[in-house]
Motif scaffolding. Structure first.
Motif, PDB file in Angstrom:
ATOM      1  N   ALA A  61       0.841  -1.206   0.000  1.00  0.00           N
ATOM      2  CA  ALA A  61       0.000   0.000   0.000  1.00  0.00           C
ATOM      3  C   ALA A  61       0.875   1.255   0.000  1.00  0.00           C
ATOM      4  O   ALA A  61       0.589   2.222  -0.715  1.00  0.00           O
ATOM      5  N   GLU A  62       1.930   1.247   0.811  1.00  0.00           N
ATOM      6  CA  GLU A  62       2.849   2.389   0.839  1.00  0.00           C
ATOM      7  C   GLU A  62       3.597   2.526  -0.483  1.00  0.00           C
ATOM      8  O   GLU A  62       3.844   3.643  -0.943  1.00  0.00           O
ATOM      9  N   LEU A  63       3.937   1.403  -1.098  1.00  0.00           N
ATOM     10  CA  LEU A  63       4.623   1.433  -2.386  1.00  0.00           C
ATOM     11  C   LEU A  63       3.715   2.023  -3.467  1.00  0.00           C
ATOM     12  O   LEU A  63       4.171   2.814  -4.301  1.00  0.00           O
ATOM     13  N   THR A  64       2.450   1.670  -3.448  1.00  0.00           N
ATOM     14  CA  THR A  64       1.499   2.235  -4.410  1.00  0.00           C
ATOM     15  C   THR A  64       1.381   3.742  -4.228  1.00  0.00           C
ATOM     16  O   THR A  64       1.424   4.502  -5.208  1.00  0.00           O
ATOM     17  N   ALA A  65       1.252   4.195  -2.989  1.00  0.00           N
ATOM     18  CA  ALA A  65       1.161   5.637  -2.721  1.00  0.00           C
ATOM     19  C   ALA A  65       2.453   6.346  -3.138  1.00  0.00           C
ATOM     20  O   ALA A  65       2.401   7.425  -3.741  1.00  0.00           O
ATOM     21  N   TYR A  66       3.588   5.747  -2.818  1.00  0.00           N
ATOM     22  CA  TYR A  66       4.886   6.319  -3.207  1.00  0.00           C
ATOM     23  C   TYR A  66       5.004   6.427  -4.725  1.00  0.00           C
ATOM     24  O   TYR A  66       5.419   7.457  -5.255  1.00  0.00           O
ATOM     25  N   ALA A  67       4.604   5.379  -5.434  1.00  0.00           N
ATOM     26  CA  ALA A  67       4.706   5.372  -6.894  1.00  0.00           C
ATOM     27  C   ALA A  67       3.796   6.435  -7.516  1.00  0.00           C
ATOM     28  O   ALA A  67       4.187   7.095  -8.473  1.00  0.00           O
ATOM     29  N   LYS A  68       2.606   6.603  -6.973  1.00  0.00           N
ATOM     30  CA  LYS A  68       1.668   7.583  -7.522  1.00  0.00           C
ATOM     31  C   LYS A  68       2.057   9.016  -7.186  1.00  0.00           C
ATOM     32  O   LYS A  68       1.881   9.917  -8.004  1.00  0.00           O
ATOM     33  N   ASN A  69       2.590   9.228  -5.982  1.00  0.00           N
ATOM     34  CA  ASN A  69       2.866  10.594  -5.527  1.00  0.00           C
ATOM     35  C   ASN A  69       4.284  11.084  -5.800  1.00  0.00           C
ATOM     36  O   ASN A  69       4.482  12.269  -6.067  1.00  0.00           O
ATOM     37  N   ASP A  70       5.262  10.202  -5.701  1.00  0.00           N
ATOM     38  CA  ASP A  70       6.657  10.645  -5.758  1.00  0.00           C
ATOM     39  C   ASP A  70       7.370  10.334  -7.062  1.00  0.00           C
ATOM     40  O   ASP A  70       8.426  10.899  -7.329  1.00  0.00           O
ATOM     41  N   LEU A  71       6.834   9.440  -7.858  1.00  0.00           N
ATOM     42  CA  LEU A  71       7.503   9.061  -9.102  1.00  0.00           C
ATOM     43  C   LEU A  71       6.734   9.584 -10.304  1.00  0.00           C
ATOM     44  O   LEU A  71       5.510   9.715 -10.257  1.00  0.00           O
ATOM     45  N   ASP A  72       7.467   9.856 -11.365  1.00  0.00           N
ATOM     46  CA  ASP A  72       6.825  10.198 -12.638  1.00  0.00           C
ATOM     47  C   ASP A  72       6.285   8.916 -13.256  1.00  0.00           C
ATOM     48  O   ASP A  72       6.789   7.827 -12.994  1.00  0.00           O
ATOM     49  N   ALA A  73       5.300   9.056 -14.101  1.00  0.00           N
ATOM     50  CA  ALA A  73       4.715   7.881 -14.752  1.00  0.00           C
ATOM     51  C   ALA A  73       5.755   7.110 -15.563  1.00  0.00           C
ATOM     52  O   ALA A  73       5.708   5.891 -15.662  1.00  0.00           O
ATOM     53  N   GLN A  74       6.735   7.838 -16.121  1.00  0.00           N
ATOM     54  CA  GLN A  74       7.777   7.190 -16.918  1.00  0.00           C
ATOM     55  C   GLN A  74       8.754   6.390 -16.068  1.00  0.00           C
ATOM     56  O   GLN A  74       9.502   5.575 -16.591  1.00  0.00           O
ATOM     57  N   GLN A  75       8.771   6.605 -14.766  1.00  0.00           N
ATOM     58  CA  GLN A  75       9.670   5.872 -13.877  1.00  0.00           C
ATOM     59  C   GLN A  75       9.077   4.555 -13.403  1.00  0.00           C
ATOM     60  O   GLN A  75       9.798   3.709 -12.873  1.00  0.00           O
ATOM     61  N   LEU A  76       7.785   4.359 -13.586  1.00  0.00           N
ATOM     62  CA  LEU A  76       7.134   3.162 -13.052  1.00  0.00           C
ATOM     63  C   LEU A  76       7.621   1.891 -13.735  1.00  0.00           C
ATOM     64  O   LEU A  76       7.936   0.905 -13.066  1.00  0.00           O
ATOM     65  N   HIS A  77       7.664   1.883 -15.031  1.00  0.00           N
ATOM     66  CA  HIS A  77       8.088   0.689 -15.768  1.00  0.00           C
ATOM     67  C   HIS A  77       9.537   0.324 -15.449  1.00  0.00           C
ATOM     68  O   HIS A  77       9.822  -0.841 -15.149  1.00  0.00           O
ATOM     69  N   PRO A  78      10.482   1.284 -15.473  1.00  0.00           N
ATOM     70  CA  PRO A  78      11.852   0.930 -15.089  1.00  0.00           C
ATOM     71  C   PRO A  78      11.965   0.416 -13.649  1.00  0.00           C
ATOM     72  O   PRO A  78      12.745  -0.496 -13.372  1.00  0.00           O
ATOM     73  N   LEU A  79      11.169   0.978 -12.736  1.00  0.00           N
ATOM     74  CA  LEU A  79      11.195   0.493 -11.360  1.00  0.00           C
ATOM     75  C   LEU A  79      10.675  -0.938 -11.294  1.00  0.00           C
ATOM     76  O   LEU A  79      11.263  -1.788 -10.613  1.00  0.00           O
ATOM     77  N   ALA A  80       9.605  -1.225 -12.015  1.00  0.00           N
ATOM     78  CA  ALA A  80       9.056  -2.584 -12.029  1.00  0.00           C
ATOM     79  C   ALA A  80      10.076  -3.579 -12.561  1.00  0.00           C
ATOM     80  O   ALA A  80      10.249  -4.661 -11.993  1.00  0.00           O
ATOM     81  N   LEU A  81      10.776  -3.207 -13.623  1.00  0.00           N
ATOM     82  CA  LEU A  81      11.773  -4.118 -14.188  1.00  0.00           C
ATOM     83  C   LEU A  81      12.977  -4.274 -13.271  1.00  0.00           C
ATOM     84  O   LEU A  81      13.550  -5.358 -13.174  1.00  0.00           O
ATOM     85  N   THR A  82      13.350  -3.205 -12.587  1.00  0.00           N
ATOM     86  CA  THR A  82      14.451  -3.302 -11.627  1.00  0.00           C
ATOM     87  C   THR A  82      14.072  -4.249 -10.491  1.00  0.00           C
ATOM     88  O   THR A  82      14.861  -5.115 -10.108  1.00  0.00           O
ATOM     89  N   LEU A  83      12.859  -4.098  -9.969  1.00  0.00           N
ATOM     90  CA  LEU A  83      12.388  -4.998  -8.920  1.00  0.00           C
ATOM     91  C   LEU A  83      12.302  -6.439  -9.428  1.00  0.00           C
ATOM     92  O   LEU A  83      12.662  -7.382  -8.714  1.00  0.00           O
ATOM     93  N   LEU A  84      11.832  -6.610 -10.662  1.00  0.00           N
ATOM     94  CA  LEU A  84      11.686  -7.941 -11.240  1.00  0.00           C
ATOM     95  C   LEU A  84      13.030  -8.646 -11.347  1.00  0.00           C
ATOM     96  O   LEU A  84      13.193  -9.764 -10.843  1.00  0.00           O
ATOM     97  N   PHE A  85      13.990  -8.020 -11.999  1.00  0.00           N
ATOM     98  CA  PHE A  85      15.264  -8.702 -12.220  1.00  0.00           C
ATOM     99  C   PHE A  85      16.085  -8.808 -10.932  1.00  0.00           C
ATOM    100  O   PHE A  85      16.837  -9.758 -10.765  1.00  0.00           O
TER     101      PHE A  85
END
Length: 135
Positions: A61-85
């Motif tokens: 829940a905190e990660l979702t709020a952080y992603a929506k409030n503190d990150l740009d939309a263009q940063q979401l995909h790179p963050l997801a891939l970083t977490l994935l790998f």
């Protein structure tokens, strides 16, 4: 009658030749994902200005709020891939945590940007398969 070259066409051609040369020189694994945990720690700090431990201890829940409030939309995909790998290569017991968060952010990225690639669905399937083997 002369041949007209468009600048974008030439740039794309040069980029494609560059990719080919890197594959030819470095081998077919030139574009493989990193496996060194230090590279992931550096990526978190450099691109998202947070260290790896932040992403490990934060709730979904905190990660979702952080992603929506503190990150740009263009940063979401790179963050997801970083977490994935990072999760796929994790050996410190954090694999399930990282993969679940990668899935969350990848779904959020697709919803926020209204953009998806078939490779994203492949990543989601990879995460689901890996999580089944962990449970």
């Amino acid at each position: 009658m002369g041949i007209s070259f468009k600048r974008d066409l030439m740039v794309r051609w040069v980029e494609d030749i560059g990719k080919f040369l890197r594959i030819w020189i470095d081998g077919y694994d030139a574009f493989a994902e990193p496996e060194d945990p230090a590279q992931f720690a550096e990526a978190y700090q450099k691109f998202f200005e947070r260290d790896r431990s932040f992403y490990l201890r934060i709730s979904e829940a905190e990660l979702t709020a952080y992603a929506k409030n503190d990150l740009d939309a263009q940063q979401l995909h790179p963050l997801a891939l970083t977490l994935l790998f990072d999760g796929l290569n994790a050996t410190d017991g954090s694999q399930e945590n990282l993969l679940r968060k990668a899935k969350l952010i990848l779904n959020l990225a697709m919803a926020q940007t209204a953009s998806f690639a078939f490779q994203d669905y492949q990543y989601l399937a990879m995460i689901d398969n890996k999580l089944k083997t962990i449970d």
